[in-house]
Structures are given as C-alpha cells and as structure tokens.
Scaffold this motif. Structure first.
Motif, PDB file in Angstrom:
ATOM      1  N   SER A 221      -3.415 -10.000  -0.512  1.00 26.13           N
ATOM      2  CA  SER A 221      -2.825  -9.759   0.808  1.00 26.13           C
ATOM      3  C   SER A 221      -1.851 -10.857   1.199  1.00 26.13           C
ATOM      4  O   SER A 221      -0.901 -10.618   1.950  1.00 26.13           O
ATOM      5  CB  SER A 221      -3.938  -9.647   1.853  1.00 26.13           C
ATOM      6  OG  SER A 221      -4.758 -10.806   1.838  1.00 26.13           O
TER       7      SER A 221
ATOM      8  N   ASP B  51      -6.475   3.910  -0.559  1.00 21.64           N
ATOM      9  CA  ASP B  51      -5.120   4.216  -1.009  1.00 21.64           C
ATOM     10  C   ASP B  51      -5.095   4.680  -2.458  1.00 21.64           C
ATOM     11  O   ASP B  51      -4.127   5.313  -2.896  1.00 21.64           O
ATOM     12  CB  ASP B  51      -4.222   2.984  -0.848  1.00 21.64           C
ATOM     13  CG  ASP B  51      -4.112   2.521   0.593  1.00 21.64           C
ATOM     14  OD1 ASP B  51      -3.774   3.347   1.448  1.00 21.64           O
ATOM     15  OD2 ASP B  51      -4.401   1.337   0.867  1.00 21.64           O
TER      16      ASP B  51
ATOM     17  N   ARG C   2       0.403   4.447  -2.434  1.00 21.19           N
ATOM     18  CA  ARG C   2       0.250   5.815  -1.920  1.00 21.19           C
ATOM     19  C   ARG C   2       1.358   6.729  -2.425  1.00 21.19           C
ATOM     20  O   ARG C   2       1.125   7.916  -2.695  1.00 21.19           O
ATOM     21  CB  ARG C   2       0.228   5.799  -0.393  1.00 21.19           C
ATOM     22  CG  ARG C   2      -1.034   5.174   0.202  1.00 21.19           C
ATOM     23  CD  ARG C   2      -1.165   5.511   1.677  1.00 21.19           C
ATOM     24  NE  ARG C   2      -0.058   4.983   2.449  1.00 21.19           N
ATOM     25  CZ  ARG C   2      -0.026   3.779   3.013  1.00 21.19           C
ATOM     26  NH1 ARG C   2      -1.064   2.960   2.869  1.00 21.19           N
ATOM     27  NH2 ARG C   2       1.011   3.371   3.714  1.00 21.19           N
TER      28      ARG C   2
ATOM     29  N   SER D 187       0.819  -1.212   0.000  1.00 20.00           N
ATOM     30  CA  SER D 187       0.000   0.000   0.000  1.00 20.00           C
ATOM     31  C   SER D 187       0.852   1.262   0.000  1.00 20.00           C
ATOM     32  O   SER D 187       0.454   2.287  -0.561  1.00 20.00           O
ATOM     33  CB  SER D 187      -0.950   0.004   1.203  1.00 20.00           C
ATOM     34  OG  SER D 187      -0.222  -0.065   2.418  1.00 20.00           O
ATOM     35  N   ASP D 188       2.041   1.204   0.634  1.00 19.21           N
ATOM     36  CA  ASP D 188       2.858   2.418   0.665  1.00 19.21           C
ATOM     37  C   ASP D 188       3.406   2.759  -0.719  1.00 19.21           C
ATOM     38  O   ASP D 188       3.624   3.937  -1.023  1.00 19.21           O
ATOM     39  CB  ASP D 188       3.980   2.316   1.697  1.00 19.21           C
ATOM     40  CG  ASP D 188       4.798   1.050   1.587  1.00 19.21           C
ATOM     41  OD1 ASP D 188       4.510   0.225   0.720  1.00 19.21           O
ATOM     42  OD2 ASP D 188       5.732   0.880   2.393  1.00 19.21           O
TER      43      ASP D 188
ATOM     44  N   SER E 219      -6.334  -7.749  -8.906  1.00 23.17           N
ATOM     45  CA  SER E 219      -6.645  -7.470  -7.506  1.00 23.17           C
ATOM     46  C   SER E 219      -7.703  -8.422  -6.952  1.00 23.17           C
ATOM     47  O   SER E 219      -8.662  -8.774  -7.640  1.00 23.17           O
ATOM     48  CB  SER E 219      -7.145  -6.034  -7.351  1.00 23.17           C
ATOM     49  OG  SER E 219      -7.560  -5.793  -6.020  1.00 23.17           O
TER      50      SER E 219
ATOM     51  N   LEU F 120      -2.206  -5.040  -8.352  1.00 20.95           N
ATOM     52  CA  LEU F 120      -2.319  -4.882  -6.906  1.00 20.95           C
ATOM     53  C   LEU F 120      -2.161  -6.194  -6.143  1.00 20.95           C
ATOM     54  O   LEU F 120      -1.695  -6.198  -5.004  1.00 20.95           O
ATOM     55  CB  LEU F 120      -3.662  -4.231  -6.583  1.00 20.95           C
ATOM     56  CG  LEU F 120      -3.801  -2.819  -7.172  1.00 20.95           C
ATOM     57  CD1 LEU F 120      -5.240  -2.369  -7.152  1.00 20.95           C
ATOM     58  CD2 LEU F 120      -2.917  -1.835  -6.443  1.00 20.95           C
TER      59      LEU F 120
ATOM     60  N   ASN G 280      -1.577  -5.125   0.229  1.00 16.78           N
ATOM     61  CA  ASN G 280      -2.488  -4.664   1.279  1.00 16.78           C
ATOM     62  C   ASN G 280      -3.132  -3.315   0.969  1.00 16.78           C
ATOM     63  O   ASN G 280      -3.661  -2.653   1.864  1.00 16.78           O
ATOM     64  CB  ASN G 280      -1.754  -4.587   2.621  1.00 16.78           C
ATOM     65  CG  ASN G 280      -0.515  -3.700   2.567  1.00 16.78           C
ATOM     66  OD1 ASN G 280      -0.098  -3.256   1.496  1.00 16.78           O
ATOM     67  ND2 ASN G 280       0.082  -3.446   3.718  1.00 16.78           N
ATOM     68  N   ALA G 281      -3.121  -2.894  -0.290  1.00 15.13           N
ATOM     69  CA  ALA G 281      -3.733  -1.613  -0.646  1.00 15.13           C
ATOM     70  C   ALA G 281      -5.247  -1.739  -0.685  1.00 15.13           C
ATOM     71  O   ALA G 281      -5.796  -2.718  -1.182  1.00 15.13           O
ATOM     72  CB  ALA G 281      -3.222  -1.137  -2.000  1.00 15.13           C
TER      73      ALA G 281
END
Length: 322
Positions: free
Chosen positions: A195, A205, A175, A171-172, A226, A192, A200-201
């Motif tokens: 998990s 996000d 972002r 997720s970072d 995803s 994406l 984990n986005a």
C-alpha cells in the motif's frame, strides 16, 4: 528496485538495444525479425524518444518486428509514459508482425519502480490486436503528482501471457484484468506490492480471477510480491481456478505460517507441475509438512526463507517495493 534486471531474451529472441542515429561504429543492423528491439533515449544527449522512434521506423523494417521493449524514455527528468503510448498507437499499423511488447523495461539504476511516470496503457493493448505477450513494469505510487499506471477492461483474443511487475499495483488495474475478455490467456502474473507504493488491491479485487470463469485458458497464475500474501493464500486454497492450473506462484511476498496452513488444509495441489513460494516467512515445521504433502509430484520452490523474528521484527517485507 531489487530482483529486477533487463532481460537478455524476450519472446524467445535475443534483446538488442537500437544504436544511436549516426552511430560511428556503423555496425549493420540484424534482420528485423531476428531480435527483440529495445529502445531507450535517457542519458543519450539531446536524443528525445520521439527522435529515437523516428530513427527506428526509418532504419528497421517494422513490418517484420516481432518483439519490442521500451526502456528509459525520458531525458533529464522523469517524464510521463503517455507520449510513448501516443507514438505506439499512432504507428501500430506499421507493426503487423508484433507479438510481444515490454512497457518500461527499466531497472533500479535507471529509475526506482515507484518513481516511474506511467500512464493509461489501454490504447496500446487495443491497438495491437495480435499481441501474444505483454509485460508492464511500473507502480501505482501516489507520491506528488506522478502519473499512475492505469488500465481499463479490454477484449483481446490473442494475448497469451500478461505480466505486471510492480511494487504497488493499483486495485483498478487488478479489477480491469478481471473484467477483461482474454479467452486465450494462459499465463497471468501480478506483482501486487504494498500500500505504501500504491498497491491497494484486496482479495475481493481478485475474485473474478480466482473464480476461473474470467480466464478459461489460464494455466499459470502468479499472485506475487504482496503484503497480504497470507490472505491471498487463504483465498487460493478454495479458489475454483486452481483446478485448471498447471503452475501457481505465491512467491516474493509476506507468506507466513497462516498462509501455509491455509494451503495445507485447502483443496489438493498435487495436480500442479510446480508451486512457487520462494521468499517467505513460514516456519520450518510447516514447510516440511508441505513438502511431504506434495512429495515428488510437484516441483515446489519454498526456498529463500526470510530472516524474521515475530517477537523482534515489526514488519515483513515483499521482495520488490520501491
């Protein structure tokens, strides 16, 4: 790792893997600007990537290199990508013509996506200010002590195409893309993932990307592969960014009836030239409704229906995970 291959061309150039130092065939190398150069050191005896890199710098006029792919960089055991980042950034001034870079051009036979030891790639993005195309392959897998893929927000005025191919994009990283200044970016593709492999986005996000404000030149958006594809479709159905797009991809993921319903009831998509939804789990009736809605105006790929029975099968799967 399925659905991933070595590209035969990159940035419009044929890909050539650099021969070993002292190659007995002695085939002359082509002009530096006529091919996309691929470097790989794995399974090549005692050849380290550092030694291969030096051979590359000594053998090729790097001032004219336009495209570069980094293949398997380890020897016996999988190793962090960080030393490759260090070499690239240290010698960035020797590549004034570089316009395209592929980090971790690796396929499943060489290393599973989730096993790749990645690194913070921010220094590479910052070092190559004229880069127009960047592809990054790698996961955010947290197994053991493997190094995750990382990116910090950047400002880059030349980048036009950005692709992250991942079975689990952290997720970072998502972002960071949304927080970056990329005024020239036209094509953005994010795989994406799930998990289980570090993806984990959440939809929150993606908010800066979906707003349209972060990427004024964007014409293609791919939010793909995803496990929350229905949620993403629902967010896209009302996202301001869609109005500026010419193509959209929500392919390769777990898109089902809920996601297709959201697209049917959301904002018009008939201005798009293409809509890619392949590898999905939606029912035939909804698929037909979408086809009828878009008609011949939109090239809609909604093929590759996955075999899934909600009364029997517990999970839906993305196209690329491990």
């Amino acid at each position: 790792m399925t659905g991933i291959d070595h590209p035969e061309t990159f940035h419009g150039l044929p890909v050539l893997t650099l021969p070993d130092p002292g190659d007995p065939d002695g085939v002359p190398l082509p002009a530096a600007d006529t091919v996309a150069w691929r470097l790989e050191s794995a399974w090549r005896g005692d050849l380290t990537f550092a030694a291969l890199w030096k051979h590359f710098l000594d053998s090729v006029d790097t001032t004219k290199v336009r495209a570069l792919l980094i293949g398997p960089w380890w020897q016996d055991d999988y190793q962090s990508f960080a030393p490759v980042v260090d070499l690239l950034t240290a010698d960035a001034d020797r590549f004034p013509s570089l316009r395209a870079l592929f980090l971790a051009d690796v396929v499943g036979e060489e290393c599973e996506l989730s096993w790749l030891e990645m690194a913070d790639i921010t220094p590479v993005v910052e070092a190559f200010g004229k880069l127009e195309e960047l592809t990054v392959r790698g996961c955010g897998d947290d197994y053991g002590d493997r190094t995750r893929l990382d990116l910090r927000p950047v400002r880059h005025t030349s980048l036009r195409t950005l692709r992250f191919e991942s079975g689990g994009l952290p997720s970072d990283v998502v972002r960071a893309v949304g927080a970056s200044e990329l005024p020239a970016l036209e094509h953005l593709e994010l795989w994406l993932g799930t998990s289980e492999y570090g993806g984990n986005a959440g939809v929150e996000d993606l908010a800066p990307l979906l707003s349209g404000a972060a990427l004024p030149a964007l014409r293609h958006l791919g939010l793909q592969n995803s496990e929350i594809q229905d949620e993403i479709a629902a967010a896209v159905a009302s996202a301001p960014v869609v109005a500026q797009l010419t193509s959209l991809s929500l392919a390769m993921g777990t898109l089902g009836d809920e996601g297709v319903e959201a697209l049917l009831s959301g904002q018009p998509l008939t201005h798009l030239a293409s809509l890619d939804l392949h590898h999905h789990y939606a029912g035939e009736a909804l698929v037909e409704r979408l086809r009828n809605l878009l008609g011949d105006r939109v090239n809609c790929d909604i093929d590759e229906v996955e075999d899934w029975d909600p009364e029997v099968d517990e999970f839906r799967y993305v196209a690329v995970s491990e």
